[in-house]
Design a protein around this motif. Structure first.
Motif, PDB file in Angstrom:
ATOM      1  N   ASP A  49       0.852  -1.144  -0.016  1.00 15.41           N
ATOM      2  CA  ASP A  49      -0.142   0.051  -0.172  1.00 15.41           C
ATOM      3  C   ASP A  49       0.823   1.180   0.230  1.00 15.41           C
ATOM      4  O   ASP A  49       0.286   2.465   0.254  1.00 15.41           O
ATOM      5  CB  ASP A  49      -0.974  -0.016   1.157  1.00 15.41           C
TER       6      ASP A  49
ATOM      7  N   GLN B  17       2.807   2.404   2.114  1.00 12.34           N
ATOM      8  CA  GLN B  17       2.909   3.109   3.454  1.00 12.34           C
ATOM      9  C   GLN B  17       4.608   2.861   3.750  1.00 12.34           C
ATOM     10  O   GLN B  17       5.208   3.793   4.407  1.00 12.34           O
ATOM     11  CB  GLN B  17       2.371   2.184   4.708  1.00 12.34           C
TER      12      GLN B  17
ATOM     13  N   ARG C  21       6.954   6.395   7.979  1.00 16.19           N
ATOM     14  CA  ARG C  21       5.646   5.832   7.191  1.00 16.19           C
ATOM     15  C   ARG C  21       4.781   6.726   6.759  1.00 16.19           C
ATOM     16  O   ARG C  21       4.134   7.516   7.602  1.00 16.19           O
ATOM     17  CB  ARG C  21       5.244   4.930   8.502  1.00 16.19           C
TER      18      ARG C  21
ATOM     19  N   ARG D 182      -1.676   5.352   3.781  1.00 16.65           N
ATOM     20  CA  ARG D 182      -1.864   4.491   2.550  1.00 16.65           C
ATOM     21  C   ARG D 182      -2.136   5.358   1.434  1.00 16.65           C
ATOM     22  O   ARG D 182      -2.862   6.266   1.340  1.00 16.65           O
ATOM     23  CB  ARG D 182      -3.248   3.739   3.019  1.00 16.65           C
TER      24      ARG D 182
HETATM   25 MG    MG Z   1      -0.592  -0.565   5.450  1.00 17.60          MG
END
Ligand code: MG
Ligand code: UDP
Length: 324
Positions: A97, A99, A198, A201
């Motif tokens: 995704d 991330q 991080r 998404r």
């Molecule tokens: Mg994720």
């Protein structure tokens, strides 16, 4: 085609909208290494058409190798399959995704070239996640760190690079409840963290609702410690001690006071004592079950980082013959 130097593994569960960008960003980053690489996309029973995109990507680019599951087996199992099929000298596990920014892979590779066998990515900041997710995730990691015997580094997920030598060991560990970050810590070798931010998404929703987080936490605790079993014994011993204190009070009351509370106290005392004994008994049983569990996991007894070659040198037999 010779074996690639790098394998990138991405588990895919309903990531239709993320797949094209994932492929684009991973290939852009990996082409900068000037080495052969492969991207293993493990389709974990997607139902949104991700499977067709994976097939299409694989048809366009032979470096994309699809592993398509018959149904959903879960994130950790999907990554495991990717590791089983990987051929690279170094393997990078990344979420589909986005991330985990693919650009960080270059930093992981840099540390690998410096001689580290496990390079895990440490999250310094997280974007676009709810207050609830952040708090539960943070609690989750702290608790696991406290309880488990193997120290899994805090704030790390599965985003990491693993060298072939360490990977071969992890691939031998066939336990069913799998916590790869724990297994990665368990194997040892030279490990180091690389910090990253991080991202949110790119599209879609998390597949880790609270229920799955709890299951993951349970797996981590039971897979890497016998803490819950020890709690039984500790609780049992505590209760027995409490009943002994009550016994003293009971005797004092019986001897020195006319105050007639002794019957109630006697009932409590007996109950607490029995409960304590039962808990200790369960703790003892648990210890044996814990041992069976340890054996059932069948992990290697030790892991050698450097040692003499154990495999049969093909010329050795000839040498033996010559000497006779
Ligand atoms: Mg994720
Ligand atoms: N995933 C998977 N199988 C599952 C659930 C998730 O392969 O049953 C994949 C998912 O496609 C993603 C990665 O595991 O690539 C991490 O999942 P997610 O982003 O939902 O977890 P979060 O980042 O919210 O913890």
């Amino acid at each position: 085609m010779s074996d690639p130097v790098f394998t990138i593994i991405a588990p895919i569960y309903n990531e239709l909208e993320n797949l094209p960008l994932l492929y684009a960003r991973v290939s852009e980053v990996m082409n900068q290494t000037n080495e052969e690489w492969e991207l293993i996309l493990v389709d974990d029973g997607s139902r949104d058409g991700s499977t067709d995109i994976i097939r299409k990507l694989a048809a366009q680019d032979p470096r994309v190798r699809p592993v398509i599951f018959a149904r959903n087996f879960g994130h950790q199992i999907a990554v495991t399959a990717g590791m089983d099929y990987s051929r690279g000298q170094a393997v990078v596990i990344i979420d589909a995704d986005l991330q985990d920014p693919p650009e960080v892979i270059l930093e992981l590779i840099k540390k690998w070239r410096e001689g580290y066998q496990v390079v895990y990515a440490v999250r310094t900041e997280r974007e676009g996640e709810s207050w609830f997710k952040l708090t539960t995730a943070s609690l989750f990691y702290k608790m696991i760190y406290k309880i488990t015997d193997v120290k899994m580094p805090l704030n790390t997920g599965d985003f990491r690079l693993i060298d072939r030598q360490a990977l071969e060991i992890i691939n031998q560990m066939r336990e069913r409840s799998r916590i790869l970050r724990g297994m990665g810590a368990w194997v040892g070798f030279k490990q180091i963290g690389v910090e990253y931010k991080r991202a949110a998404r790119h599209a879609g929703q998390t597949h880790y609702p609270l229920k799955k987080m709890i299951k993951l936490a349970m797996n981590a605790v039971t897979g890497f410690s016998t803490f819950p079993l020890q709690m039984l014994t500790t609780g049992g011993v505590g209760l027995v001690a409490l009943s002994l204190i009550l016994l003293v009070i009971y005797l004092c009351l019986a001897v020195f006071s006319r105050f007639d509370l002794t019957y109630v106290l006697a009932a409590w005392l007996t109950m607490i004592f029995l409960a304590g004994i039962l808990l200790i008994g369960m703790g003892v049983l648990g210890e044996y079950i814990g041992r069976i569990y340890e054996e059932a996991k069948g992990r290697p007894l030790y892991i050698v980082a450097e040692g003499p070659d154990k495999s049969l040198d093909p010329t050795r037999l000839d040498r033996v013959k010559e000497n006779n």
